[in-house]
Design an enzyme around this catalytic site. Sequence first.
Site, short mmCIF file in Angstrom:
data_model
loop_
_atom_site.label_atom_id
_atom_site.label_comp_id
_atom_site.label_asym_id
_atom_site.label_seq_id
_atom_site.Cartn_x
_atom_site.Cartn_y
_atom_site.Cartn_z
N HIS A 131 0.84 -1.02 -0.05
CA HIS A 131 -0.08 -0.13 -0.10
C HIS A 131 0.90 1.35 -0.10
O HIS A 131 2.14 1.29 0.13
CB HIS A 131 -0.72 0.12 1.30
CG HIS A 131 -2.15 -0.83 0.99
ND1 HIS A 131 -2.15 -2.19 1.17
CD2 HIS A 131 -3.31 -0.56 0.73
CE1 HIS A 131 -3.30 -2.75 1.13
NE2 HIS A 131 -4.34 -1.91 0.52
N LYS A 135 -0.76 5.08 4.63
CA LYS A 135 -1.73 3.91 5.01
C LYS A 135 -1.13 3.99 6.62
O LYS A 135 -0.03 3.37 6.77
CB LYS A 135 -1.66 2.80 4.35
CG LYS A 135 -2.64 1.78 4.77
CD LYS A 135 -3.10 0.71 4.19
CE LYS A 135 -4.17 -0.32 4.50
NZ LYS A 135 -5.39 0.29 5.15
#
Length: 234
Positions: A131, A135
């Site tokens: 990600h 995040k």
Amino acid sequence: MNIALLGYGKMGKAIEKIAVDREHEITLKVDSKTTSFELDNVDVAIDFSIPTTALDNITQCINNNVPVISGTTGWLQDYDKVVALCKEKDGAFIYGSNFSIGVNIFFELNAHLAKLMNGLSSYNVSMEEIHHTQKLDAPSGTAISLAEGIIKNYDSKNNWTLENPADTDIEITAKRIEDVPGTHIINYTSEIDTITISHEAHNRQGFALGAVLASEWIVGKTGVFTMKDVLNIK
């Protein structure tokens, strides 16, 4: 519909664009600078905030009889409290670790593959998720949902971990790389081959569209639901 966006970061802005394109109106935007908010003239709320505010946001919606969709991860230690409150207040709530239609199909594929692989002791299952660097939680909520789908259907695994896996653990490798919306890779590896399934998001549009579809679906309903209900996945 009149929609409240509880969280107005990149996901909130992507949801706003799709919602407006679908002829909905955004009547409330809550961001990191918002200290309090009212839910007047709101038909449904969509929460993509942060783990430390999600519970309060969801609770306020349910207490004010506003259906709420939450895609915030990292707060699920309080999930049962929300379910109990929703039942007490006859509210409407959907939590999804991932609202993408493609990912929800991937959840089903993952569970089915785990059933097929169950009992084949020569294979070991592991997972990698990638990600963007903003995040906050690791592993991702999607990765945890995938791990739970494996554990439910694969007798030799009963837990997941990010490090030092035991034989009964699914090892998850979490990577954070700039500008990666979300990639999840599941490997079943033996001495002779590897079976891999993966899902790669190209942008945030799939997550945003799924959240808007869920908000359209939930209006007028009461109960605690999932994306399987929204997509009519049996």
